[in-house]
Motif scaffolding. Structure first.
Motif, mmCIF file in Angstrom:
data_model
loop_
_atom_site.group_PDB
_atom_site.id
_atom_site.type_symbol
_atom_site.label_atom_id
_atom_site.label_comp_id
_atom_site.label_asym_id
_atom_site.label_seq_id
_atom_site.Cartn_x
_atom_site.Cartn_y
_atom_site.Cartn_z
ATOM 1 N N SER A 1 -3.296 9.444 2.924
ATOM 2 C CA SER A 1 -3.854 10.727 2.510
ATOM 3 C C SER A 1 -2.949 11.403 1.484
ATOM 4 O O SER A 1 -1.749 11.145 1.423
ATOM 5 C CB SER A 1 -4.033 11.653 3.719
ATOM 6 N N LYS A 2 -3.526 12.259 0.672
ATOM 7 C CA LYS A 2 -2.771 12.967 -0.353
ATOM 8 C C LYS A 2 -1.976 14.095 0.287
ATOM 9 O O LYS A 2 -2.507 14.886 1.059
ATOM 10 C CB LYS A 2 -3.712 13.524 -1.414
ATOM 11 N N VAL A 3 -0.688 14.164 -0.030
ATOM 12 C CA VAL A 3 0.189 15.190 0.526
ATOM 13 C C VAL A 3 0.460 16.238 -0.546
ATOM 14 O O VAL A 3 1.031 15.926 -1.593
ATOM 15 C CB VAL A 3 1.518 14.577 1.012
ATOM 16 N N ARG A 4 0.036 17.461 -0.309
ATOM 17 C CA ARG A 4 0.194 18.520 -1.307
ATOM 18 C C ARG A 4 1.611 19.107 -1.296
ATOM 19 O O ARG A 4 2.208 19.331 -2.336
ATOM 20 C CB ARG A 4 -0.833 19.633 -1.081
ATOM 21 N N ASN A 5 2.107 19.397 -0.108
ATOM 22 C CA ASN A 5 3.447 19.970 0.006
ATOM 23 C C ASN A 5 4.324 18.981 0.758
ATOM 24 O O ASN A 5 4.396 19.007 1.978
ATOM 25 C CB ASN A 5 3.388 21.310 0.740
ATOM 26 N N ILE A 6 4.970 18.083 0.026
ATOM 27 C CA ILE A 6 5.727 17.007 0.636
ATOM 28 C C ILE A 6 6.892 17.542 1.457
ATOM 29 O O ILE A 6 7.251 16.981 2.496
ATOM 30 C CB ILE A 6 6.225 16.019 -0.445
ATOM 31 N N ARG A 7 7.486 18.653 1.025
ATOM 32 C CA ARG A 7 8.627 19.224 1.753
ATOM 33 C C ARG A 7 8.223 19.651 3.154
ATOM 34 O O ARG A 7 8.870 19.289 4.135
ATOM 35 C CB ARG A 7 9.205 20.403 0.979
ATOM 36 N N ASN B 1 2.662 6.494 -2.813
ATOM 37 C CA ASN B 1 3.637 7.493 -3.218
ATOM 38 C C ASN B 1 3.206 8.252 -4.460
ATOM 39 O O ASN B 1 3.682 9.344 -4.710
ATOM 40 C CB ASN B 1 4.989 6.820 -3.492
ATOM 41 N N THR B 2 2.327 7.685 -5.269
ATOM 42 C CA THR B 2 1.893 8.370 -6.484
ATOM 43 C C THR B 2 1.026 9.580 -6.158
ATOM 44 O O THR B 2 0.777 10.413 -7.008
ATOM 45 C CB THR B 2 1.091 7.416 -7.380
ATOM 46 N N LYS C 1 0.833 -1.206 0.000
ATOM 47 C CA LYS C 1 0.000 0.000 0.000
ATOM 48 C C LYS C 1 0.863 1.249 0.000
ATOM 49 O O LYS C 1 0.576 2.225 -0.663
ATOM 50 C CB LYS C 1 -0.895 0.006 1.240
ATOM 51 N N GLY C 2 1.944 1.190 0.822
ATOM 52 C CA GLY C 2 2.792 2.367 0.928
ATOM 53 C C GLY C 2 3.394 2.746 -0.398
ATOM 54 O O GLY C 2 3.538 3.912 -0.718
#
Length: 302
Positions: A266-272, A155-156, A150-151
Motif C-alpha cells: 500500500s502507498k504510505v503517505r507519511n512514512i515517519r 519503496n517508490t 516486490k518490496g
C-alpha cells in the motif's frame, strides 16, 4: 623455550609458499586509513578467490567477474566469530566501497563483486549507494541473479517529503547549546546503532539502506526529543511511555519491521508516522505474529 621449533630458510626456499596478495596502497593511501588491517587482509583473500572465479568463467551478463564467499568462509579463513566476519565484510562494502554484495534470496549465498580501486575512485561510493539503493537492477547487479523484489519496487510509493528527521524542540536557539545538543544527538545515534547491531542489519538490507537509516534516525529523534507527548497512530501518548517501549526493541524487532515494510504493497503517505507506529507496536506485533504461526502449524489441520 616451548612450542614447535621450525626450520630456518636456506637459499630460495621461501618461494615454495603461496601467498595472499594485499595491495600496498590499502596501507599507504589515506582514504583507506579508516579500514582495519583485518578487513584489508580479507580484501586480499577475496582477490585471490577472484582469480579462481575468472578462470572458471564466473561472469555476469556485463562481463564482470563475481565470487561466492560466504560469512562461514570468512570465519574459517580468518579464524573469527560470525559477528566479526559480518563486520569485516561491512567495512569493505560500506566504509570504502571495495566490494559490492548482491543478495540472491531463496536461501542462496550472496554474490560478491570485488572492486578494482586502481581504475575507479571510491571516495563517493557510499553516497552513490544511497542514490542507487532503491534500484537494485542498476550497475553491478544488472540481471545477475533475479528480478527486483516486490518490496524493492514498493519503496517508490513512499513519499519521503513527509519525513522530518529532527525534532525542532531538541535544538535550542543558543549556538553553543545547539552544538552540545548536536553532539548529544550524534552520540546517541552511535550508541543506538551499536545496541541494535546496525552493521549486521546494513549487510542484510544493503539495497534498502535508506529505509534502514530512516528507522534509526526516527528512533533517535524520539529518544532525544524534549516533547512531553509523541504522536503514535494518530494518538498523543506520554513521551516517556513511548521511549520506554521503544527501548525494548532489539535486532530481531528491527528485522521484523524491515520485512513488514518490504512486503507492504500500500502507498504510505507519511512514512515517519507509519514507521514510528510500526516500531512502537513491534514488540507486541512480532510476538503475536510468530504465535499465530505456531498455532497454525499445530492446529491448522483442524
Amino acid at each position: 623455550m616451548g612450542g614447535t621449533k621450525y626450520k630456518h630458510f636456506y637459499g630460495n626456499q621461501s618461494e615454495q609458499f603461496t601467498f595472499y596478495k594485499v595491495p600496498k596502497q590499502l596501507f599507504v593511501d589515506e582514504k583507506f586509513h579508516n579500514i582495519s588491517a583485518e578487513a584489508k587482509l580479507l580484501y586480499g583473500i577475496l582477490l585471490d578467490r577472484m582469480s579462481l572465479s575468472s578462470a572458471n568463467g564466473w561472469r555476469d551478463e556485463d562481463g564482470k567477474v563475481y565470487i561466492i564467499f560466504t560469512v562461514e568462509e570468512v570465519q574459517t579463513s580468518l579464524g573469527c566469530a560470525e559477528k566479526k566476519a559480518i563486520k569485516l565484510l561491512n567495512e569493505l562494502e560500506s566504509k570504502c566501497g571495495l566490494i559490492d554484495k548482491v543478495r540472491q534470496g531463496l536461501g542462496k549465498p550472496n554474490i560478491i563483486y570485488v572492486r578494482n580501486f586502481l581504475e575507479r575512485g571510491v571516495e563517493n561510493y557510499v553516497e552513490r549507494q544511497f542514490l542507487n539503493c532503491q534500484n537494485d537492477s542498476s550497475g553491478a547487479v544488472k540481471n545477475t541473479v533475479q528480478e527486483p523484489s516486490k518490496g524493492q519496487c514498493n519503496n517508490t510509493d513512499i513519499n519521503k517529503t513527509d519525513i522530518s528527521y529532527t525534532d525542532p524542540s531538541f535544538y535550542p536557539e543558543n549556538h553553543e547549546r545547539k552544538d552540545e545538543a548536536s553532539d548529544y544527538y550524534n552520540q546517541s545515534l552511535i550508541d543506538l546503532k551499536e545496541k541494535l547491531e546496525y552493521d549486521s542489519l546494513a549487510i542484510s538490507y544493503r539495497h534498502h539502506l535508506g529505509m534502514l537509516d530512516e528507522i534509526f534516525e526516527i528512533l533517535n529523534d524520539t529518544f532525544t526529543s524534549n516533547n512531553k507527548v509523541i504522536r503514535i497512530g494518530g494518538d498523543d501518548k506520554p513521551a516517556e511511555l513511548v521511549k520506554s517501549k521503544l527501548r525494548k526493541l532489539n535486532y530481531s524487532h528491527i528485522q521484523f519491521v524491515m520485512e513488514c515494510m518490504l512486503e507492504n504493497t500500500s502507498k504510505v503517505r507519511n512514512i515517519r508516522q507509519y514507521l514510528l507506529t510500526t516500531l512502537y507496536n513491534a514488540t507486541h506485533t512480532m510476538d503475536s505474529y510468530y504465535t499465530s504461526l505456531v498455532n497454525h502449524d499445530m492446529y491448522g489441520d483442524y
